[in-house]
Design an enzyme around this catalytic site. Structure first.
Site, PDB file in Angstrom:
ATOM      1  N   ASP A  24       1.247  -0.844   0.177  1.00  0.00           N
ATOM      2  CA  ASP A  24      -0.321   0.336   0.240  1.00  0.00           C
ATOM      3  C   ASP A  24       1.171   1.262   0.157  1.00  0.00           C
ATOM      4  O   ASP A  24       0.084   2.615   0.970  1.00  0.00           O
ATOM      5  CB  ASP A  24      -0.885   0.228   0.996  1.00  0.00           C
ATOM      6  CG  ASP A  24      -1.940  -1.329   1.042  1.00  0.00           C
ATOM      7  OD1 ASP A  24      -2.280  -2.087  -0.023  1.00  0.00           O
ATOM      8  OD2 ASP A  24      -2.508  -0.913   2.109  1.00  0.00           O
ATOM      9  N   LYS A 133      -6.197  -4.771  -2.860  1.00  0.00           N
ATOM     10  CA  LYS A 133      -7.145  -5.563  -2.527  1.00  0.00           C
ATOM     11  C   LYS A 133      -7.565  -4.901  -1.614  1.00  0.00           C
ATOM     12  O   LYS A 133      -7.771  -3.677  -1.474  1.00  0.00           O
ATOM     13  CB  LYS A 133      -5.880  -6.227  -0.588  1.00  0.00           C
ATOM     14  CG  LYS A 133      -5.403  -5.102  -0.618  1.00  0.00           C
ATOM     15  CD  LYS A 133      -4.216  -5.460   0.406  1.00  0.00           C
ATOM     16  CE  LYS A 133      -3.476  -4.578   2.021  1.00  0.00           C
ATOM     17  NZ  LYS A 133      -3.840  -4.250   2.203  1.00  0.00           N
ATOM     18  N   CYS A 166      -2.101  -2.632   7.689  1.00  0.00           N
ATOM     19  CA  CYS A 166      -1.954  -3.718   6.546  1.00  0.00           C
ATOM     20  C   CYS A 166      -0.933  -4.647   6.649  1.00  0.00           C
ATOM     21  O   CYS A 166      -0.945  -5.993   5.684  1.00  0.00           O
ATOM     22  CB  CYS A 166      -2.156  -2.935   5.371  1.00  0.00           C
ATOM     23  SG  CYS A 166      -3.805  -2.192   4.979  1.00  0.00           S
TER      24      CYS A 166
END
Length: 236
Positions: A24, A133, A166
């Site tokens: 990310d 995701k 995450c």
């Protein structure tokens, strides 16, 4: 085979049977004006993380490691985010921020938008894999597990943001699926105060995986390679 110095002990593995996972590194999480910044989280220390991830990616690519990039987010109508019946609807700070500030609706973590894009300094190359995701974990509702198993990959080296959300979620899910997870601490950054980083690294080192750093990773892959790292001590 390489031996990577790590806490609580070193690990030995083959680079060609491992993957570097970049979690990310989007404008949402690493840029001023992105989702985390707009939601009140401090992103001022993300620049050194970007530099260190670039260094780790270059070393991994040269060693023949698979590189996987994750982008967290949803369709521009937020169907993938879940409605009021989903815990994600209530806990996602991006969704909550848009409800509190209607002028941001459709701008945070929406596929195709600036917020969703990877930061300019980090660019996937041919042979890398880029995966969307919809939740914190990179294993949930993605083909990650099958991609790794089909290539005989068992060791996962993690970088990215946020360490305590995450990154840790993906590493934990990997642990439950029998993957060896290693996080490069100076190539990650937390969402929240510094103790969130410390707690996440403690959890990983003690219960779910291993903790190393970019310099150790690069030297293990290529001992003679000079490094260009961002030197910034952020945590006690």
């Amino acid at each position: 085979m390489i031996t990577l110095p790590a806490r609580p002990e070193s690990l030995t593995f083959a680079p060609q049977q491992s993957a570097l996972i970049v979690v990310d590194m989007q404008n949402a999480y690493a840029s001023q004006g992105g989702y985390l910044d707009l939601a009140g989280f401090d992103v001022s220390a993300t620049r050194p993380v970007i530099v260190n991830i670039n260094t780790a990616v270059a070393a991994a690519r040269a060693a023949g490691m698979l590189i996987i990039w994750f982008q967290n987010g949803w369709d521009d109508q937020y169907v993938e985010a879940g409605g009021p019946g989903s815990p994600n609807y209530h806990k996602s700070n991006a969704l909550k921020t848009m409800r509190q500030r209607p002028e941001l609706q459709g701008k945070l973590l929406a596929k195709g938008g600036w917020d969703y894009q990877l930061v300019d300094e980090l660019t996937p190359q041919e042979g890398d894999i880029v995966l969307p995701k919809p939740r914190y974990s990179g294993f949930f509702n993605t083909p990650l597990d099958s991609i790794l198993r089909s290539r005989g990959i068992r060791h996962l080296v993690f970088t990215g943001i946020a360490t305590n959300v995450c990154v840790e979620s993906t590493l934990r899910d990997g642990f439950f699926l029998e993957y060896f997870g290693i996080v490069l601490e100076d190539a990650t950054h937390q969402a929240g105060p510094a103790f969130a980083q410390q707690a996440a690294l403690f959890n990983i080192e003690t219960f779910f995986g291993w903790v190393s750093d970019v310099e150790s990773f690069c030297h293990a892959l290529s001992p003679a390679t000079p490094l260009s790292l961002a030197k910034e001590k952020r945590y006690a």
